[in-house]
Design a protein around this motif. Structure first.
Motif: not given
Length: 151
Positions: A11-15
């Motif tokens: 999620t962090f990477r996607a954001v």
């Protein structure tokens, strides 16, 4: 539940990827995630920090900190100023372009958050926010929790 750390990382990477795509659209294509960690630290220290302090915060060597400062200076995001008490040191501060980039990061981050609210619902996002905040606060009772890259 064993998937949770991986899901949080994804999620962090996607954001972050989405944030950097939007920043590129805004004229900040030369920014990478490590710069964001430096900007976050510098934005809370408007009087400046030394390259050594920045390196310590980021968890990198002094040489890597100086290299990052050189990179950000060459791109116009930070500047070196004389240190008021140490003639051998220089203070690193954000330039107008650095502050503009932070402003766009904040705007684009809010856009992403609004999208997440539509995707999972405002109530769910608020619960997620509160839950993650509780985890961070709990961790902070044992050791400082800072926003810095995990190299």
């Amino acid at each position: 539940m064993s998937e949770l750390p991986g899901l949080l990382a994804l999620t962090f990477r996607a954001v972050i990827d989405q944030l950097h795509e939007r920043l590129a659209e805004d004229g900040f294509a030369d920014i990478r995630p490590a710069h964001g960690f430096a900007f976050q630290y510098l934005s809370h220290r408007p009087n400046g920090v030394t390259a050594v302090e920045l390196a310590e915060h980021l968890g990198v060597t002094k040489q890597a900190g100086v290299q990052l400062v050189d990179e950000l200076t060459n791109r116009g995001y930070v500047e070196r100023r004389p240190h008021p008490t140490d003639r051998r040191s220089r203070l690193i501060t954000l330039t107008q372009r650095g502050w503009q980039c932070i402003g766009r990061m904040e705007f684009r981050s809010q856009e992403i958050e609004n999208h997440l609210a539509k995707l999972i619902g405002s109530d769910q996002l608020e619960h997620l926010h509160n839950g993650l905040l509780a985890v961070v606060r709990d961790a902070a009772t044992r050791r400082p929790v800072t926003l810095r890259p995990v190299w």
